[in-house]
Design an enzyme around this catalytic site. Structure first.
Site, PDB file in Angstrom:
ATOM      1  N   ASP A 634       0.777  -1.245   0.000  1.00  0.00           N
ATOM      2  CA  ASP A 634       0.000   0.000   0.000  1.00  0.00           C
ATOM      3  C   ASP A 634       0.808   1.294   0.000  1.00  0.00           C
ATOM      4  O   ASP A 634       1.080   1.856  -1.041  1.00  0.00           O
ATOM      5  CB  ASP A 634      -0.987  -0.009   1.177  1.00  0.00           C
ATOM      6  CG  ASP A 634      -1.947  -1.191   1.125  1.00  0.00           C
ATOM      7  OD1 ASP A 634      -1.614  -2.164   0.426  1.00  0.00           O
ATOM      8  OD2 ASP A 634      -2.997  -1.153   1.765  1.00  0.00           O
ATOM      9  N   GLU A 866      -2.852  -7.640  13.069  1.00  0.00           N
ATOM     10  CA  GLU A 866      -2.450  -7.446  11.671  1.00  0.00           C
ATOM     11  C   GLU A 866      -0.976  -7.048  11.567  1.00  0.00           C
ATOM     12  O   GLU A 866      -0.236  -7.515  10.709  1.00  0.00           O
ATOM     13  CB  GLU A 866      -3.336  -6.349  11.069  1.00  0.00           C
ATOM     14  CG  GLU A 866      -3.127  -6.111   9.583  1.00  0.00           C
ATOM     15  CD  GLU A 866      -4.019  -4.988   9.065  1.00  0.00           C
ATOM     16  OE1 GLU A 866      -4.565  -4.211   9.879  1.00  0.00           O
ATOM     17  OE2 GLU A 866      -4.180  -4.887   7.841  1.00  0.00           O
TER      18      GLU A 866
END
Ligand code: 6A9
Length: 899
Positions: A634, A866
């Site tokens: 990202d 995460e």
């Protein structure tokens, strides 16, 4: 105005399936295999959900009432807002057994799933769910919620009516709750058994929208509470209900066994009784105990954990694999694919709308065929369309003829719509109007195009996907590059499940060789995704990590690691997958190539912002411009000015993996020499140390970098911006203080370590030493919790990308990359050379840091996370991230890839 059928536009290539036999049609995925995986806990988005691997299934699920802010609230879909202290699978084998624990304030629920195919069972066998409700905090039993209310439901996605049993009374002796019949499994019964004193109520609903079920139940309960002051379903249902919800209430602790048996029309009555007996009560207890032991044994055999690990870590390792496997889902639906933006011409295939000169007249071209799947009628009514039509605000010209076209696939029509619409957004509305109109006239249509915030999309073909998911509450759907990492665990657990998953993914490939990155299939999946992430872009890739698992399998074949049956399955799988893998390789090799030979870059970054260079300030940073979602990283910093000269190091290495893997598969399958040779020489080129260094190594930094049009002198600052609207607002905008030039992009981080991860560096090279230095340097990548994604020295370290975008891959510790780096350290610690010992020490330090931190976080919070914060090691981002964070188990087991 009917157009000659000959002129009928072709289905756009982007939504044309790859023209080769499907992998999932292979015989090895039919018969016993398919049946054995029919029922499962394939709805990872809910706390407990069962369905079959079929597009329109009978689905089951569990809700219960919790307390939030002093009020009752339904627990159903996994969500952080419920603030469960902990939940997840402690054991799950992906086939016929799973055990989950959920801690909701003072109440602990334990749900066990068990499946068995007996003599007389219908297709897919019988299954049962045991729910144990306990109160761990015995002090509170006196005053707090003593009674627990469970809601177990069964819903038929096909809309078939379910029948309610006439007497829901005697639950001690296996009472029948509901029954019905379906094409796939024949007649079925749902029974409840318990030794405890339970009260049962029910309610029936009829709706195709199963994803709104929590609301339905909540409304029903709410009305009951208002009317009668009791939390109790209405005990109403009619013959047409396709959803039945059973409320099971009892004082804590209690236990309820809910058994589902199919093929009830086949077996004699006595056998049915036996089957039910063995799915409930003490017999079930025995079988669950057996399954528990079986899981533990399988765990031991699949992942040999060394003695140095304590009991606690080992049980967390179990939870890692159990949650990854227990999180496997089955999805069905159509992805939405973005079509390139065009400014004026709005004519396209399927239902299309083009603006003519007059802003209020639209030209409509529709396709008629026999492919019909979703039904957006609700939206239309929601928009008050019926009124518009009846008030004559909308008129159609020329479209009437369509009504006479009764034969599917017969051709196209053209028409004009005149309505009170004058901007592009409204076109969406018009498209829906046409859609409604034809629906009304009972005409089937295929590709339906709609407009969404100025972007247009087309639906992919309806597809099934069986896949693991990164996170049940946050991302309960398939992600392409995540899946390759998941499979590193899964193949070690169950090769058939692994091949089945990889096969499903490869079958999603279109004729171009492209696979959509994020799979949002069906209404349940869609309901979890913010709008800006829904559309999939056919120009964008995602790392072909499935080659990671294929490489392991091919290597295992060479080393004779598998049984004869497994070998056969892997071979026939690869044999059939081969053309798809080739197309996949070619897709990357052609669409993602760079200007320099053997260079690649992630395409699809928006470079419109560079045009404003002279103005120095770029307004409205679009998500897509500075982020490289396709790489999976990202916001990891890339060249400041996207352009064709870019070379992305990570993609180059992924291509090496793909080429190398294709080469070994060709050899394994004894494909024509020529073919294999080509992959071989590509792999050779991409792993050539000298070429790599020339293209990506920066001597000054002693590190590997991306290359591109770049300046470091870019910053974000708050500025007054006068938009097209009347307001001047303050926005975080990017300022460029220097003209960018072609150069290495000097950010040390995960991307710079790819050549190391890929083990391209010779064990005696000085560059290897430099890599080890970067890794072990605390001011660069090393922390006590794992390796940072971006060096502390980088100009982008922990910088926000935009106002709404906190740093993501700009510092925090991620498990997938740590796993790959660790496995390379392991590799270099075994290779003879001057840095062997150094690699060895670093390996064992990094390994224990990673394990210790994940274990500690799990103990403290009850969850896998995460990412982990690089300062304190604290879990961040999505919790219940049981995707690649579960790689911690492979780290514990020291299970790494060899090639
Ligand atoms: C947001 C928000 C309720 C981002 O693990 C999946 C992906 C990775 O593939 C990618 O590499 N994650 C990583 O950078 C999560 C992506 C989520 C996108 C959709 C939805 C919903 O919140």
């Amino acid at each position: 105005h009917l157009i000659n059928p000959v002129e009928r536009p072709q289905t756009p290539r982007v939504v044309t399936p790859f023209p080769a036999p499907k992998i999932m049609d292979l015989p090895q995925f039919q018969g016993g295999h398919k049946e054995s995986l029919y029922w499962g806990t394939y709805r990872p988005n809910v706390y407990l959900g069962i369905r079959a691997r079929t597009p329109q299934s009978l689905v089951a699920g569990l809700m219960w009432t919790g307390v939030k802010d002093g009020r009752f609230s339904m627990r159903h879909v996994c969500q952080d807002a419920d603030e469960l202290e902990k939940y997840g699978w402690m054991r799950h084998n992906g086939r016929d057994y799973g055990h989950q624990e959920l801690v909701d304030q003072d109440m602990t629920l334990m749900t066990s799933f068990f499946k068995s195919k007996e003599d007389g069972s219908g297709y897919g066998g019988d299954w049962t769910v045991r729910i144990d409700v306990r109160n761990e905090n015995s002090k509170l039993t006196e005053d707090l919620q003593q009674t627990a209310h469970l809601f177990f439901y069964l819903a038929d996605e096909d809309g078939n009516a379910l029948s309610l049993s006439r007497d829901l009374l005697d639950i001690h002796d296996n009472s029948l709750l509901a029954f019905g019949s379906r094409k796939d499994i024949g007649s079925w019964h749902l029974h409840l058994a318990s030794m405890d004193d339970l009260e049962v109520h029910y309610s029936g609903f009829k709706t195709p929208h199963i994803h709104n079920l929590s609301d339905l139940v909540q409304q029903n309960l709410g009305a009951q509470v208002r009317k009668f002051g009791r939390l109790q379903l209405s005990d109403t249902s009619d013959d047409s209900s396709n959803i039945l919800v059973f409320q099971i209430s009892g004082s804590i602790p209690f236990r309820a066994d809910i058994a589902f048996v199919s093929g009830t029309d086949l077996g004699g009555n006595s056998r049915l009784k036996d089957r039910l007996n063995s799915l409930t009560g003490t017999l079930l207890t025995t079988r669950l105990d057996e399954k528990e032991r079986e899981f533990d044994d399988k765990f031991k055999n699949s992942f040999s954990l060394t003695d140095e690990l304590d009991f606690e870590s080992i049980s967390i390792g179990k939870a890692a694999v159990a949650n990854l496997i227990g999180g496997i889902g089955y999805f069905y639906g159509q992805s939405k694919i973005s079509l390139p933006k065009t400014s004026d011409s709005l004519t396209f295939y399927g239902y299309s709308v083009a603006m003519t000169n007059s802003p209020r007249t639209y030209h409509v071209i529709g396709l008629i065929s026999d492919d019909w799947s979703s039904n957006p009628l609700v939206n239309i009514f929601g928009m008050g369309l019926t009124e518009k039509i009846s008030e004559g605000i909308l008129t159609f010209r020329g479209i009437e003829e369509v009504a006479n076209l009764r034969t599917p696939g017969a051709g196209c029509f053209e028409a004009e719509v005149v309505g009170e619409f004058d901007d592009h957004k409204e076109l969406q509305f018009v498209a829906l109007v046409i859609f409604l109109w034809t629906f009304w006239k009972n005409i089937l249509c295929d590709a339906i195009l709609q407009f969404k915030s100025g972007e247009r999309y087309i639906s992919y073909w309806p597809a099934e996907l069986y896949t693991a998911v990164p996170s049940r509450p946050f991302f309960p759907r398939g992600f392409l590059w995540d899946e390759g990492f998941h499979q590193l665990l899964i193949w070690r657990w169950d090769i058939q499940i692994c091949l089945d998953i990889v096969g499903h993914w490869l079958d999603l490939m279109n004729v171009e060789g492209w696979i959509p990155r994020e799979q949002i299939l069906g209404a349940e999946a869609l309901s979890k995704v913010p709008e800006e992430f829904v559309l999939q872009h056919p120009t964008n890739g995602n790392p072909p990590t499935l080659f990671l698992v294929l490489r392991d399998l091919v290597f295992g074949m060479k080393k004779n690691k598998f049984t004869a049956a497994e070998r056969d399955q892997i071979s026939s799988f690869l044999e059939r997958a081969f053309v798809r893998l080739e197309a996949w390789f070619q897709w990357f090799n052609t669409t993602q190539s760079g200007m320099a030979t053997s260079s690649y870059f992630w395409h699809g970054r928006d470079n419109t912002t560079t045009r404003e260079l002279n103005a120095k300030v770029w307004h409205h940073m679009e998500l897509s411009s500075q982020e490289t979602f396709s790489s999976g990283f990202d916001d990891y910093p890339r060249a400041s000015h996207p352009g064709d000269e870019e070379r992305h190091l990570d993609l180059r290495c992924w291509m090496l993996l793909a080429a190398d893997c294709m080469y070994s598969i060709s050899k394994l399958l004894r494909k024509e020499k020529e073919l294999g040779k080509e992959y071989g020489s590509t792999a050779k080129l991409l792993s050539d140390f000298a070429i790599l260094n020339q293209m990506h190594f920066d001597d000054a930094y002693g590190a590997y970098f991306d290359f591109g049009n770049h300046t470091e002198k870019v910053r974000l600052s708050w500025q007054e911006v006068g938009g097209t609207n009347h307001y001047a607002t303050r926005e975080l905008v990017q300022e460029v203080l220097e003209r960018p030039r072609l150069r290495f992009v000097p950010h040390i981080g995960y991307v710079s370590l790819f050549p190391f991860m890929w083990r391209i560096l010779p064990p005696d090279s000085l560059i290897l030493e430099k890599q080890l230095d970067l890794i072990s340097n605390r001011s660069i990548l090393w922390t006590d919790y794992g390796l940072r994604s971006l060096s502390k020295t980088s100009s982008m370290y922990m910088k926000r990308n935009t106002e709404h975008d906190p740093p993501y891959w700009r510092g925090p510790i991620w498990m997938n990359m740590n796993y790959l780096i660790l496995s390379s350290l392991h590799h270099y610690s075994k290779e003879n050379g001057p840095y062997k010992d150094k690699a060895k020490t670093m390996y064992s330090d990094l390994r224990s840091n990673l394990i210790r931190n994940i274990v500690r976080n799990y103990q403290q919070t009850g969850y896998f996370w995460e990412q982990y914060d690089q300062k304190k090691g604290k879990g961040k981002g999505a919790r219940v991230f049981t995707g690649w964070t579960s790689l911690v188990l492979l780290i514990m087991a020291e299970a790494y890839s060899e090639w």
